[in-house]
Design a protein around this motif. Sequence first.
Motif, short mmCIF file in Angstrom:
data_model
loop_
_atom_site.label_atom_id
_atom_site.label_comp_id
_atom_site.label_asym_id
_atom_site.label_seq_id
_atom_site.Cartn_x
_atom_site.Cartn_y
_atom_site.Cartn_z
N TRP A 162 5.54 -76.08 10.29
CA TRP A 162 6.47 -74.95 10.12
C TRP A 162 7.14 -74.60 11.46
O TRP A 162 8.36 -74.46 11.54
CB TRP A 162 5.70 -73.73 9.59
N ILE A 163 6.34 -74.48 12.52
CA ILE A 163 6.90 -74.02 13.80
C ILE A 163 7.81 -75.08 14.42
O ILE A 163 8.72 -74.77 15.18
CB ILE A 163 5.78 -73.59 14.78
N TRP A 164 7.57 -76.36 14.07
CA TRP A 164 8.43 -77.42 14.59
C TRP A 164 9.64 -77.66 13.69
O TRP A 164 10.18 -78.76 13.62
CB TRP A 164 7.63 -78.72 14.79
N GLY A 165 10.06 -76.63 13.00
CA GLY A 165 11.28 -76.70 12.20
C GLY A 165 12.50 -76.38 13.06
O GLY A 165 12.47 -76.46 14.29
N PRO A 166 13.60 -75.95 12.41
CA PRO A 166 14.86 -75.70 13.14
C PRO A 166 14.76 -74.75 14.34
O PRO A 166 15.38 -75.03 15.36
CB PRO A 166 15.78 -75.14 12.05
N PRO A 167 13.99 -73.65 14.28
CA PRO A 167 14.01 -72.72 15.44
C PRO A 167 13.63 -73.37 16.76
O PRO A 167 14.32 -73.22 17.76
CB PRO A 167 12.99 -71.64 15.04
N ILE A 168 12.51 -74.13 16.77
CA ILE A 168 12.06 -74.72 18.03
C ILE A 168 13.02 -75.83 18.48
O ILE A 168 13.26 -76.03 19.68
CB ILE A 168 10.60 -75.25 17.92
N LEU A 169 13.59 -76.57 17.52
CA LEU A 169 14.52 -77.64 17.90
C LEU A 169 15.82 -77.07 18.45
O LEU A 169 16.39 -77.61 19.40
CB LEU A 169 14.79 -78.55 16.70
N VAL A 170 16.29 -75.97 17.87
CA VAL A 170 17.47 -75.29 18.41
C VAL A 170 17.16 -74.79 19.82
O VAL A 170 17.98 -74.92 20.74
CB VAL A 170 17.90 -74.12 17.49
N LEU A 171 15.96 -74.26 20.00
CA LEU A 171 15.56 -73.74 21.31
C LEU A 171 15.51 -74.85 22.37
O LEU A 171 16.10 -74.73 23.44
CB LEU A 171 14.20 -73.06 21.20
N LEU A 172 14.82 -75.97 22.06
CA LEU A 172 14.66 -77.04 23.04
C LEU A 172 15.92 -77.87 23.23
O LEU A 172 16.39 -78.07 24.36
CB LEU A 172 13.49 -77.96 22.65
N PHE A 230 16.40 -93.11 19.49
CA PHE A 230 17.69 -92.63 20.01
C PHE A 230 17.62 -91.13 20.29
O PHE A 230 18.07 -90.66 21.35
CB PHE A 230 18.81 -92.93 19.01
N TRP A 231 17.04 -90.39 19.35
CA TRP A 231 16.97 -88.94 19.53
C TRP A 231 15.96 -88.55 20.60
O TRP A 231 16.07 -87.50 21.23
CB TRP A 231 16.68 -88.25 18.19
N MET A 232 14.98 -89.44 20.87
CA MET A 232 14.09 -89.22 22.02
C MET A 232 14.88 -89.35 23.33
O MET A 232 14.67 -88.58 24.26
CB MET A 232 12.94 -90.24 22.01
N TRP A 233 15.82 -90.32 23.38
CA TRP A 233 16.66 -90.48 24.58
C TRP A 233 17.53 -89.24 24.81
O TRP A 233 17.63 -88.74 25.93
CB TRP A 233 17.58 -91.69 24.45
N ILE A 234 18.16 -88.78 23.72
CA ILE A 234 19.03 -87.59 23.84
C ILE A 234 18.20 -86.39 24.34
O ILE A 234 18.61 -85.66 25.25
CB ILE A 234 19.70 -87.25 22.48
N ALA A 235 17.04 -86.23 23.73
CA ALA A 235 16.15 -85.13 24.13
C ALA A 235 15.72 -85.27 25.59
O ALA A 235 15.51 -84.27 26.29
CB ALA A 235 14.93 -85.08 23.21
N GLY A 273 19.04 -77.18 21.89
CA GLY A 273 20.17 -76.28 22.15
C GLY A 273 20.11 -75.71 23.55
O GLY A 273 21.09 -75.71 24.29
N GLY A 274 18.91 -75.24 23.94
CA GLY A 274 18.73 -74.70 25.29
C GLY A 274 18.96 -75.77 26.35
O GLY A 274 19.63 -75.53 27.36
N GLY A 275 18.43 -76.97 26.11
CA GLY A 275 18.61 -78.08 27.05
C GLY A 275 20.08 -78.47 27.18
O GLY A 275 20.56 -78.76 28.29
N SER A 285 6.07 -86.02 24.64
CA SER A 285 5.99 -87.05 25.67
C SER A 285 6.35 -86.52 27.05
O SER A 285 5.61 -86.68 28.01
CB SER A 285 6.90 -88.22 25.30
N ASN A 286 7.54 -85.86 27.18
CA ASN A 286 7.97 -85.46 28.54
C ASN A 286 7.79 -83.97 28.83
O ASN A 286 8.00 -83.53 29.96
CB ASN A 286 9.41 -85.89 28.82
N GLU A 287 7.43 -83.19 27.80
CA GLU A 287 7.08 -81.77 27.96
C GLU A 287 8.20 -80.90 28.53
O GLU A 287 7.95 -79.78 28.99
CB GLU A 287 5.82 -81.62 28.82
N ALA A 288 9.45 -81.39 28.52
CA ALA A 288 10.57 -80.57 29.03
C ALA A 288 10.73 -79.34 28.15
O ALA A 288 10.87 -79.45 26.93
CB ALA A 288 11.85 -81.38 29.04
N GLY A 289 10.71 -78.17 28.76
CA GLY A 289 10.87 -76.93 28.02
C GLY A 289 9.56 -76.30 27.60
O GLY A 289 9.52 -75.13 27.22
#
Length: 451
Positions: free
Chosen positions: A11-21, A95-100, A23-25, A276-280
């Motif tokens: 649940w917590i790894w849904g849209p809110p956290i992805l927008v935060l990481l 690919f999305w790991m690279w973008i992240a 989107g924030g990044g 993996s990289n813990e950014a954010g």
Amino acid sequence: MGDLIVNFSNWIWGPPILVLLLGGGTYFFIHSGFIPFRKMGYAIGLLSGKYDDDLAPGQISSRQALSAAIASTVGLGNISGVAIALNMGGPGAIFWMWIAAFVGMATKFYTCSLAIMYRGHDSAGVIQGGPMYVIDNGMGKKWKFLSYIFCIAGVIGLLAIFQANQLTAVIQAVLLEPDTIEETERNRWIIGIILMLMTAAVILGGIKRIAAVASAMVPFMVGIYFITVILIVSKFYSGIPDMLELIFVDAFTGNAVMGGAVGSVIIVGARRAAFSNEAGIGTAPMVHGQSKNNEPIREGLIAMLGPFIDTVVVCTLTALAILLTGVWETTENDGVKLTLSAFELGIPGIGKYLLMLSVLVFALSTMFTYSYYGHKCMNYLFGADKADYYNYFYLITIVVGAVASLEVVVSLVDGMYAVMAFPNMIAAIYLAPKVKAATKDYFARMKQKQL
């Protein structure tokens, strides 16, 4: 209880956290003027140590801080985390790991610059850095509740249960090959206790010993793993263009998983990249905040290299090994066992032993560093005189991790990571203008010095 943990994590790894990481990044990436691309060479140059100042406040050098941060991130997230990403999200997840990773570089630049900019002191008067001190000293006391949320989640999320679980699995698969369930259970307990004793020998010596061991282990472990994967990739080199095409096509079609659900592929990629990289998440600022450095921007630039080394270099090598050998389509294995299959196929005979050596060094280096992060959270919550109790709790949970179920272990850590990300990212976004102004000032002063 296990189902509750798994459901909460999903649940917590849904849209809110992805927008935060993400989107924030992305905001940091643009707000900084694309600093990960513009200043990568400059950041690498800083590792020479020419600016190191032994008299500056802090406990370790910037290079040791980066080594300790990489030791915690270049670990099983790169070996079994990539395998989990391929299992759950298909090749497109890479690919999305690279973008992240690239937006994660910008995030680390901001969060680790702030860790030096807003350092504080613990109850014993020792200088400390990390998201909790950034919130206290940068945002003010009315935001202190965010510091508590971060530290409570950190005490749980930064346990080494995932590393203990996967390291135990690979030692069993390579060296022991038990015949019965009873043997498997017994071996898990024995391996868990041995890992606990090895970890105790390092972590009870504090951050200076952890940083010294990490800075010795990191170049060795990345080198061994790099050479091993290059051998596998070179054996199947003719398939590299097809695999890269598969990664790019699947990233936007999701054909390999869930009937073309691209959103699911993005979520899996971003989630595994964060693991993996813990950014954010807020871990790297805790160790970079201890650096002997009076220049916040310089520390941020060095910290920025972490996600690149971790995700763009090491995770890509693992992904290519798994994809080129074809084991991701032909085996039911998951996690570290999937990577083990690729190594066995790629280098018959010794491949599995080389992977076991890599996993051993990767997992131990992560286990050493995580203890420091959790210790620091405990220090903030209960005071410096109580913080050492955390190390004993941490050591006991290594044995628990060795004998627990993989799904519950991954979900517990993932869930707490997400909780930690909210206070860290809120503080970084709130204080982003301070970092922008400091960046402008820093490079103006460096230019003036050159003139």
